[in-house]
Design an enzyme around this catalytic site. Sequence first.
Site, PDB file in Angstrom:
ATOM      1  N   HIS A 309       0.860  -1.192   0.000  1.00 14.90           N
ATOM      2  CA  HIS A 309       0.000   0.000   0.000  1.00 14.90           C
ATOM      3  C   HIS A 309       0.887   1.229   0.000  1.00 14.90           C
ATOM      4  CE1 HIS A 309      -3.118   2.803   1.301  1.00 14.90           C
ATOM      5  NE2 HIS A 309      -3.988   1.895   0.909  1.00 14.90           N
ATOM      6  N   ASP A 367      -7.820  -5.553   0.351  1.00 13.77           N
ATOM      7  CA  ASP A 367      -8.311  -6.317  -0.793  1.00 13.77           C
ATOM      8  C   ASP A 367      -7.940  -7.787  -0.742  1.00 13.77           C
ATOM      9  OD1 ASP A 367      -9.513  -4.177  -1.999  1.00 13.77           O
ATOM     10  OD2 ASP A 367      -7.650  -3.507  -2.930  1.00 13.77           O
TER      11      ASP A 367
HETATM   12  N1  ACO Z   1       4.165  -7.410  -4.674  1.00 13.36           N
HETATM   13  C1  ACO Z   1       5.516  -7.443  -4.859  1.00 13.36           C
HETATM   14  N2  ACO Z   1       6.320  -6.379  -4.769  1.00 13.36           N
HETATM   15  C2  ACO Z   1       5.724  -5.204  -4.486  1.00 13.36           C
HETATM   16  C3  ACO Z   1       4.334  -5.086  -4.284  1.00 13.36           C
HETATM   17  C4  ACO Z   1       3.542  -6.262  -4.386  1.00 13.36           C
HETATM   18  N3  ACO Z   1       2.233  -6.239  -4.200  1.00 13.36           N
HETATM   19  N4  ACO Z   1       4.011  -3.803  -4.016  1.00 13.36           N
HETATM   20  C5  ACO Z   1       5.169  -3.121  -4.048  1.00 13.36           C
HETATM   21  N5  ACO Z   1       6.191  -3.972  -4.338  1.00 13.36           N
HETATM   22  C6  ACO Z   1       7.606  -3.627  -4.403  1.00 13.36           C
HETATM   23  C7  ACO Z   1       7.955  -2.950  -5.741  1.00 13.36           C
HETATM   24  O1  ACO Z   1       8.333  -3.901  -6.711  1.00 13.36           O
HETATM   25  C8  ACO Z   1       9.088  -2.039  -5.321  1.00 13.36           C
HETATM   26  O2  ACO Z   1      10.227  -2.855  -5.182  1.00 13.36           O
HETATM   27  P1  ACO Z   1      11.738  -2.260  -5.486  1.00 13.36           P
HETATM   28  O3  ACO Z   1      11.913  -1.116  -4.525  1.00 13.36           O
HETATM   29  O4  ACO Z   1      12.611  -3.445  -5.185  1.00 13.36           O
HETATM   30  O5  ACO Z   1      11.710  -1.845  -6.927  1.00 13.36           O
HETATM   31  C9  ACO Z   1       8.689  -1.569  -3.915  1.00 13.36           C
HETATM   32  O6  ACO Z   1       7.868  -2.645  -3.391  1.00 13.36           O
HETATM   33  C10 ACO Z   1       7.920  -0.259  -3.884  1.00 13.36           C
HETATM   34  O7  ACO Z   1       6.853  -0.350  -4.821  1.00 13.36           O
HETATM   35  P2  ACO Z   1       6.056   0.908  -5.342  1.00 13.36           P
HETATM   36  O8  ACO Z   1       5.223   0.490  -6.543  1.00 13.36           O
HETATM   37  O9  ACO Z   1       6.982   2.082  -5.506  1.00 13.36           O
HETATM   38  O10 ACO Z   1       5.113   1.227  -4.117  1.00 13.36           O
HETATM   39  P3  ACO Z   1       3.791   2.114  -4.121  1.00 13.36           P
HETATM   40  O11 ACO Z   1       3.643   2.624  -2.744  1.00 13.36           O
HETATM   41  O12 ACO Z   1       3.778   3.106  -5.234  1.00 13.36           O
HETATM   42  O13 ACO Z   1       2.689   0.988  -4.468  1.00 13.36           O
HETATM   43  C11 ACO Z   1       0.733  -0.288  -4.535  1.00 13.36           C
HETATM   44  C12 ACO Z   1       1.546   0.749  -3.755  1.00 13.36           C
HETATM   45  C13 ACO Z   1       0.349   0.244  -5.925  1.00 13.36           C
HETATM   46  C14 ACO Z   1      -0.568  -0.576  -3.755  1.00 13.36           C
HETATM   47  C15 ACO Z   1       1.572  -1.587  -4.682  1.00 13.36           C
HETATM   48  O14 ACO Z   1       1.927  -2.082  -3.405  1.00 13.36           O
HETATM   49  C16 ACO Z   1       0.853  -2.673  -5.492  1.00 13.36           C
HETATM   50  O15 ACO Z   1       0.933  -2.660  -6.722  1.00 13.36           O
HETATM   51  N6  ACO Z   1       0.145  -3.623  -4.794  1.00 13.36           N
HETATM   52  C17 ACO Z   1      -0.604  -4.641  -5.484  1.00 13.36           C
HETATM   53  C18 ACO Z   1      -1.966  -4.082  -5.906  1.00 13.36           C
HETATM   54  C19 ACO Z   1      -2.918  -3.886  -4.735  1.00 13.36           C
HETATM   55  O16 ACO Z   1      -3.101  -4.765  -3.910  1.00 13.36           O
HETATM   56  N7  ACO Z   1      -3.546  -2.707  -4.686  1.00 13.36           N
HETATM   57  C20 ACO Z   1      -4.533  -2.386  -3.655  1.00 13.36           C
HETATM   58  C21 ACO Z   1      -4.168  -1.172  -2.889  1.00 13.36           C
HETATM   59  S1  ACO Z   1      -5.266  -0.946  -1.541  1.00 13.36           S
HETATM   60  C22 ACO Z   1      -6.606  -0.141  -2.187  1.00 13.36           C
HETATM   61  O17 ACO Z   1      -6.590   0.527  -3.198  1.00 13.36           O
HETATM   62  C23 ACO Z   1      -7.912  -0.262  -1.439  1.00 13.36           C
END
Ligand code: ACO
Length: 433
Positions: A309, A367
């Site tokens: 998140h 979720d």
């Molecule tokens: N699985 C694996 N790796 C992940 C995940 C994940 N779900 N989420 C983040 N990471 C990793 C990224 O690859 C990145 O790794 P790195 O630093 O080695 O390159 C690091 O964690 C940071 O990721 P960002 O995308 O910069 O983090 P951000 O805060 O922008 O992303 C998000 C948040 C979009 C929710 C992300 O965690 C994601 O895509 N999760 C999966 C989708 C999801 O479940 N969304 C629901 C959100 S809750 C809601 O809307 C009610």
Amino acid sequence: MENKTQPNGTARLEIAGKSYELPILKGSTGPDVIDIRKLYAEAGVFTYDPGFTSTASCESTITYIDGDKGVLLYRGYPIEQLAEKSNFLEVCYLLLNGELPTASEFAEFEYHITHHTMLHAQFDRFFAGFRSDAHPMAIMVGAVGALSAFYHDSTNIQDLKQREISAHRMIAKMPTIAARAFKYSAGQPFVYPHNSLGYAENFLRMCFSVPAEEYKINPVLARAMDRIFILHADHEQNASTSTVRLSGSSGANPFACIAAGIACLWGPSHGGANEEALNMLREIGAVDRIPEYVQGVKDKKYRLMGFGHRVYKNYDPRAKVMQQTAHEVLDELGKHDEPLLKVALELEKIALNDEYFISHKLYPNVDFYSGITLNAMGFPSEMFTVLFALARTVGWIAQWKEMIEDPSQKIGRPRQVYTGATERQYVSVDQRG
Ligand code: ACO
């Protein structure tokens, strides 16, 4: 709304040898903010923050999140307490008015919501304009926007009473619209709301009853539905809420603003993720396939949906409640051996102990368990985001109302750093090479 931030020192910014003093403001809790409102006028520069990762766009008293500690408060009350002890309509009152209602205030509020659930009879003809295979979110965006055509007597945003009526109308009519979107896609007749039923009970009956037989409310499922609505009711300045505020900042009517919020919520990075999480669990399919799947996540082939998140760098407090609700629903329906639940529990265990997820601070979000729960209750995955929109409507309205009543409110108008062509002269088509 009266502005409540307090001065808390000064930040100094140096640009080309010149120093500028910027006030630091303090809220009741959470990080301080640097007030840059006069920066452009004094220094001639903008700040740059795509995605608003370091920018507070407004002052708010509604919802507080501490992402590091995994805390979510509505008007100061922890989400876990509200999910356990309150009900969705009481939470609606709290979000809209700032305080929990007295018994008589609640009775009056419940009466108003219950008696606004019907839709104008002509509204039903509106649904017939959609193709039968239309995505229910497409219907939601159109139908909610159309409310302003049916209820234009509550679109004067300067009138406090009209603002209140439009808020009641949206909270009351959203379940009726959502259930009609569901029924329409299933090819089943619409079911009218019934004033003897509670909010969640009414919604479940409008979705799952058919005229051919009696429908019995299952109290465990009704309670689970109500709790899911509470968990999704507000989440401070997320993308859809910011969309509602930005739309409303121009003076647009509240029905149009909420339709804009629904459009934003539809995206897979926002409200669409619960559908993806369920698809992922189905794709994994069995507990013995988890290690291979987790390795794919670590190799960055794909992401673990329902994990991570932008704000929570700890367990999403809503996910804990959601996990418990998933168990209750599956037990009640005799589906506790549901393979998807087994996969989810094992996946969560493995991920929470894995160095990759620990070091990236990746925890289950709301979720992760909501898809399994809603699916077991009988909702197809296309309805998941609709349910989110239904529940979030109250948060959007509370935030919209707060913005309208904020004396420092201005039309939202971000600036940009321009990197396109500088001024050049028009060349007629016969002279272009
Ligand atoms: N699985 C694996 N790796 C992940 C995940 C994940 N779900 N989420 C983040 N990471 C990793 C990224 O690859 C990145 O790794 P790195 O630093 O080695 O390159 C690091 O964690 C940071 O990721 P960002 O995308 O910069 O983090 P951000 O805060 O922008 O992303 C998000 C948040 C979009 C929710 C992300 O965690 C994601 O895509 N999760 C999966 C989708 C999801 O479940 N969304 C629901 C959100 S809750 C809601 O809307 C009610």
